[in-house]
Write a protein that holds these residues in place. Structure first.
Motif, PDB file in Angstrom:
ATOM      1  N   GLU A  43      48.785  42.751  32.344  1.00  0.00           N
ATOM      2  CA  GLU A  43      50.089  42.102  32.201  1.00  0.00           C
ATOM      3  C   GLU A  43      49.955  40.771  31.469  1.00  0.00           C
ATOM      4  OE1 GLU A  43      52.606  41.853  35.646  1.00  0.00           O
ATOM      5  OE2 GLU A  43      51.781  43.669  36.528  1.00  0.00           O
ATOM      6  N   HIS A  44      48.736  40.476  30.986  1.00  0.00           N
ATOM      7  CA  HIS A  44      48.451  39.248  30.249  1.00  0.00           C
ATOM      8  C   HIS A  44      48.712  38.001  31.102  1.00  0.00           C
ATOM      9  CE1 HIS A  44      47.966  41.837  26.843  1.00  0.00           C
ATOM     10  NE2 HIS A  44      49.208  42.263  26.939  1.00  0.00           N
ATOM     11  N   ALA A  45      48.444  38.128  32.394  1.00  0.00           N
ATOM     12  CA  ALA A  45      48.544  36.977  33.284  1.00  0.00           C
ATOM     13  C   ALA A  45      47.229  36.227  33.363  1.00  0.00           C
ATOM     14  CB  ALA A  45      48.969  37.428  34.685  1.00  0.00           C
ATOM     15  N   SER A  46      46.113  36.896  33.049  1.00  0.00           N
ATOM     16  CA  SER A  46      44.795  36.291  33.166  1.00  0.00           C
ATOM     17  C   SER A  46      43.890  36.759  32.034  1.00  0.00           C
ATOM     18  CB  SER A  46      44.161  36.652  34.517  1.00  0.00           C
ATOM     19  OG  SER A  46      42.792  36.290  34.550  1.00  0.00           O
ATOM     20  N   VAL A  47      43.520  35.840  31.152  1.00  0.00           N
ATOM     21  CA  VAL A  47      42.598  36.163  30.071  1.00  0.00           C
ATOM     22  C   VAL A  47      41.221  36.495  30.638  1.00  0.00           C
ATOM     23  CG1 VAL A  47      41.508  35.292  27.961  1.00  0.00           C
ATOM     24  CG2 VAL A  47      43.890  34.724  28.464  1.00  0.00           C
ATOM     25  N   PHE A  48      40.856  35.806  31.722  1.00  0.00           N
ATOM     26  CA  PHE A  48      39.569  36.069  32.376  1.00  0.00           C
ATOM     27  C   PHE A  48      39.456  37.550  32.749  1.00  0.00           C
ATOM     28  CE2 PHE A  48      36.771  36.389  36.056  1.00  0.00           C
ATOM     29  CZ  PHE A  48      35.699  35.598  35.699  1.00  0.00           C
ATOM     30  N   ILE A  49      40.496  38.098  33.334  1.00  0.00           N
ATOM     31  CA  ILE A  49      40.486  39.509  33.715  1.00  0.00           C
ATOM     32  C   ILE A  49      40.455  40.395  32.478  1.00  0.00           C
ATOM     33  CG2 ILE A  49      41.832  41.344  34.820  1.00  0.00           C
ATOM     34  CD1 ILE A  49      42.845  39.250  36.824  1.00  0.00           C
ATOM     35  N   GLU A  50      41.238  40.046  31.471  1.00  0.00           N
ATOM     36  CA  GLU A  50      41.339  40.887  30.271  1.00  0.00           C
ATOM     37  C   GLU A  50      40.009  41.036  29.542  1.00  0.00           C
ATOM     38  OE1 GLU A  50      45.949  40.452  28.809  1.00  0.00           O
ATOM     39  OE2 GLU A  50      44.437  39.109  27.979  1.00  0.00           O
ATOM     40  N   VAL A  51      39.268  39.934  29.402  1.00  0.00           N
ATOM     41  CA  VAL A  51      38.021  40.039  28.634  1.00  0.00           C
ATOM     42  C   VAL A  51      36.981  40.871  29.380  1.00  0.00           C
ATOM     43  CG1 VAL A  51      38.400  37.932  27.320  1.00  0.00           C
ATOM     44  CG2 VAL A  51      37.199  37.787  29.516  1.00  0.00           C
ATOM     45  N   HIS A  52      37.026  40.850  30.711  1.00  0.00           N
ATOM     46  CA  HIS A  52      36.119  41.702  31.480  1.00  0.00           C
ATOM     47  C   HIS A  52      36.564  43.163  31.415  1.00  0.00           C
ATOM     48  CE1 HIS A  52      34.851  37.791  33.048  1.00  0.00           C
ATOM     49  NE2 HIS A  52      33.729  38.388  33.363  1.00  0.00           N
ATOM     50  N   MET A  53      37.851  43.363  31.340  1.00  0.00           N
ATOM     51  CA  MET A  53      38.373  44.714  31.148  1.00  0.00           C
ATOM     52  C   MET A  53      37.888  45.285  29.817  1.00  0.00           C
ATOM     53  SD  MET A  53      42.401  45.919  31.096  1.00  0.00           S
ATOM     54  CE  MET A  53      42.771  44.805  32.443  1.00  0.00           C
ATOM     55  N   MET A  54      37.901  44.430  28.787  1.00  0.00           N
ATOM     56  CA  MET A  54      37.433  44.862  27.477  1.00  0.00           C
ATOM     57  C   MET A  54      35.955  45.242  27.519  1.00  0.00           C
ATOM     58  SD  MET A  54      38.057  45.579  24.340  1.00  0.00           S
ATOM     59  CE  MET A  54      39.585  44.811  23.778  1.00  0.00           C
ATOM     60  N   MET A  55      35.133  44.458  28.220  1.00  0.00           N
ATOM     61  CA  MET A  55      33.719  44.807  28.412  1.00  0.00           C
ATOM     62  C   MET A  55      33.589  46.228  28.927  1.00  0.00           C
ATOM     63  SD  MET A  55      31.963  41.682  30.481  1.00  0.00           S
ATOM     64  CE  MET A  55      32.156  39.990  29.944  1.00  0.00           C
ATOM     65  N   SER A  70      41.222  52.990  25.136  1.00  0.00           N
ATOM     66  CA  SER A  70      41.708  51.919  25.995  1.00  0.00           C
ATOM     67  C   SER A  70      41.364  50.549  25.429  1.00  0.00           C
ATOM     68  CB  SER A  70      41.110  52.058  27.403  1.00  0.00           C
ATOM     69  OG  SER A  70      41.572  53.234  28.033  1.00  0.00           O
ATOM     70  N   ALA A  71      40.186  50.434  24.808  1.00  0.00           N
ATOM     71  CA  ALA A  71      39.786  49.160  24.206  1.00  0.00           C
ATOM     72  C   ALA A  71      40.746  48.775  23.086  1.00  0.00           C
ATOM     73  CB  ALA A  71      38.358  49.253  23.686  1.00  0.00           C
ATOM     74  N   ASN A  72      41.057  49.729  22.218  1.00  0.00           N
ATOM     75  CA  ASN A  72      41.977  49.448  21.114  1.00  0.00           C
ATOM     76  C   ASN A  72      43.379  49.156  21.625  1.00  0.00           C
ATOM     77  OD1 ASN A  72      40.044  49.793  19.106  1.00  0.00           O
ATOM     78  ND2 ASN A  72      40.370  52.000  19.003  1.00  0.00           N
ATOM     79  N   SER A  73      43.776  49.876  22.658  1.00  0.00           N
ATOM     80  CA  SER A  73      45.098  49.653  23.245  1.00  0.00           C
ATOM     81  C   SER A  73      45.195  48.253  23.838  1.00  0.00           C
ATOM     82  CB  SER A  73      45.367  50.711  24.317  1.00  0.00           C
ATOM     83  OG  SER A  73      46.597  50.476  24.963  1.00  0.00           O
ATOM     84  N   LEU A  74      44.121  47.810  24.501  1.00  0.00           N
ATOM     85  CA  LEU A  74      44.110  46.472  25.096  1.00  0.00           C
ATOM     86  C   LEU A  74      44.192  45.407  24.008  1.00  0.00           C
ATOM     87  CD1 LEU A  74      43.804  44.471  27.414  1.00  0.00           C
ATOM     88  CD2 LEU A  74      41.331  44.837  27.337  1.00  0.00           C
ATOM     89  N   LEU A  75      43.426  45.575  22.940  1.00  0.00           N
ATOM     90  CA  LEU A  75      43.465  44.599  21.852  1.00  0.00           C
ATOM     91  C   LEU A  75      44.844  44.561  21.203  1.00  0.00           C
ATOM     92  CD1 LEU A  75      41.951  42.557  20.116  1.00  0.00           C
ATOM     93  CD2 LEU A  75      41.281  44.441  18.613  1.00  0.00           C
ATOM     94  N   GLU A  76      45.430  45.715  20.973  1.00  0.00           N
ATOM     95  CA  GLU A  76      46.769  45.764  20.389  1.00  0.00           C
ATOM     96  C   GLU A  76      47.794  45.093  21.301  1.00  0.00           C
ATOM     97  OE1 GLU A  76      47.472  49.878  19.704  1.00  0.00           O
ATOM     98  OE2 GLU A  76      45.968  50.045  18.099  1.00  0.00           O
TER      99      GLU A  76
END
Length: 508
Positions: A325-337, A347-353
């Motif tokens: 939900e883009h509430a936490s960049v900290f969570i997002e970058v670990h999700m990308m990992m 899912s990686a491309n979807s998250l970046l988009e």
């Protein structure tokens, strides 16, 4: 074993809160007591099963006084770390109930400030929220409620300067008979260590643990100090000896195991790292447990960078992430990992988009951090996955000093320092040929000769075998050697060109 303190004090009634300089608008002593019970759980990082944990305690506050504004206010607060107002109907409902009650019933000035704090945070003005809380603590250093909220907001934002400045006044005002006295020492110790003052920090964490050996946050702060002062063996023994005590802090349980694993990682004991990872971290991962998922991903990523086989663990946790939900960049970058290492490129491309769309349409603190730091971190990990190491460096170097803005601790964010260093070592072009060595030297100066640093050095020497001679060369000679090595690698000169030594012999 030292007996752990279960209940440090009787729950404060209305008069008990006044003794701390805080007046509550509720007429209910039971609501006041449950509010104190909630704060006790937060300071101790555990859930009191007799009260039904945090959810049960919030329910009891509402049952004791359905019209009390702090009920929905606290419900809103617990949704702020992983939800945005625009995308969370539950957060919207809690905020509306909070504002309706504040408008319909008399509330104190203190409570109205808290209403503003939660509203500001929810609408994207996160640093403004933190500044208000800090001002509340300056006005009343005994305001443990505002202090605890400010502390967590600072952790979320990576913004510790205000907390560091007010904690000495807080400590000077509190007395040993006051509830949470020991805990605030551990809180201050953690902050001091974040500012690279480990010796001073350890004085406070040691005092906190002497007061209550089961203070899991102070255990956690001590683990930070030990790992960042190159005391891995001591850290392993410390965590093992005190395991029955710090495991009482259920909220921080898997994260303290994560710290224990970091000590083993530094020693190169990968078997122990994976054992802790499987038994105490991945086992705690389930849908919605973002911070356990972050810890698992961060530890796995460190193992990946060191070339340790991780089996099917990435795939096992990849499906547990909730859509961002883009509430936490900290969570997002670990999700990308996780998405990248599980080879879930869709899912990686979807998250970046999704991040890029948020950057084009969003607003507020999370938007700024996503735009200025988060997207670069995600793109750098994508480049690393594709072995485009020069691109990784190009993406990470400009934001290196801003990564703190994603929140978390120095130890947690160090995974991105490691990513930059591993990429720099493997750069193929001449532009960054010296960067890996410089980054390793920085780590040595900061943390000493740790096991992780030694392995980075070994990797550098394997990648650039000529570097093993660097200690025998002057700075000028080393620069010449590096330039010659670059030419040699491109096939322009013979391998015997430079057999320079410190005695001044010429190249042959």
């Amino acid at each position: 074993m030292t007996q752990c303190i279960v209940t440090e004090h009787e729950w404060k009634d209305l008069q008990g809160w006044k003794d701390y300089g805080i007046s509550l608008s509720t007429p209910s002593n039971e609501a006041a007591k449950m509010l104190d019970a909630l704060m006790t759980q937060l300071f101790r990082w555990y859930e009191d099963e007799t009260l039904g944990g945090i959810v049960g305690t919030l329910k009891r506050i509402k049952e004791a006084d359905p019209d009390y504004v702090l009920g929905p206010l606290l419900q809103s607060r617990f949704k702020l770390s992983s939800h945005r107002l625009e995308t969370s109907p539950e957060l919207q409902a809690s905020l509306k109930e909070m504002e309706d009650l504040a408008n319909a019933h008399p509330v104190t000035d203190w409570e109205m400030k808290l209403v503003g704090v939660v509203k500001d945070f929810a609408t994207g003005h996160r640093h403004k929220s933190l500044r208000t809380l800090e001002e509340m603590v300056v006005d009343n250093p005994r305001d443990f409620f505002a202090l605890r909220l400010a502390y967590m907001f600072a952790l979320t934002l990576g913004d510790w300067a205000g907390i560091k400045s007010i904690m000495p006044k807080v400590l000077a005002t509190w007395t040993p008979d006051m509830a949470f006295y020991g805990y605030i020492h551990g809180m201050y110790g953690f902050v001091l260590n974040e500012f690279k003052q480990p010796k001073e920090a350890e004085k406070y964490t040691s005092k906190a643990l002497n007061i209550n050996p089961c203070d899991c946050w102070s255990t956690h702060a001590t683990a930070h100090i030990l790992v960042e002062t190159n005391r891995a063996e001591e850290g392993i023994k410390f965590m093992e000896k005190n395991e029955p005590k710090w495991t009482t802090g259920t909220f921080l349980l898997e994260h303290n195991y994560w710290h224990w694993a970091l000590f083993h990682l530094d020693k190169g004991d990968y078997e122990s790292v994976i054992g802790i990872l499987d038994d105490y971290i991945i086992s705690e991962c389930c849908p919605g447990t973002s911070f356990a998922l972050c810890d698992a991903s961060s530890l796995l990523y460190r193992l990946e960078m060191e070339g340790v086989p991780t089996g099917k663990r990435w795939e096992a946790i990849n499906s547990l992430w909730s859509p961002s939900e883009h509430a936490s960049v900290f969570i997002e970058v670990h999700m990308m990992m996780n998405h990248l290492c599980a080879k879930d490129y869709e899912s990686a491309n979807s998250l970046l988009e999704s991040c890029e769309k948020f950057v084009s349409e969003g607003k507020g603190t999370s938007w700024e951090v996503t735009k200025e730091v988060g997207v670069s971190l995600c793109e750098a990990m994508i480049a690393f996955d594709k072995a485009k190491y020069d691109d990784v460096v190009e993406l990470l170097l400009p934001v290196r000093d801003d990564v703190i803005r994603i929140g978390g601790s120095n130890a947690q964010r160090d995974v991105f320092n490691l990513l930059l260093t591993h990429a720099a070592i493997q750069c193929s072009g001449s532009k960054y040929k010296n960067l890996g060595r410089k980054l390793i030297q920085e780590r040595k100066q900061s943390d000493g000769e740790t096991g992780v640093t030694e392995r980075l050095q070994e990797r550098l020497l394997r990648r650039h075998p000529w570097r093993k001679y660097q200690n025998n060369l002057s700075r000028v000679e080393l620069d010449l050697w590096e330039n010659s090595w670059g030419i040699l690698k491109n096939g322009h000169i013979s391998a015997g060109l430079c057999a320079r030594r410190r005695n001044g012999s010429k190249c042959t």
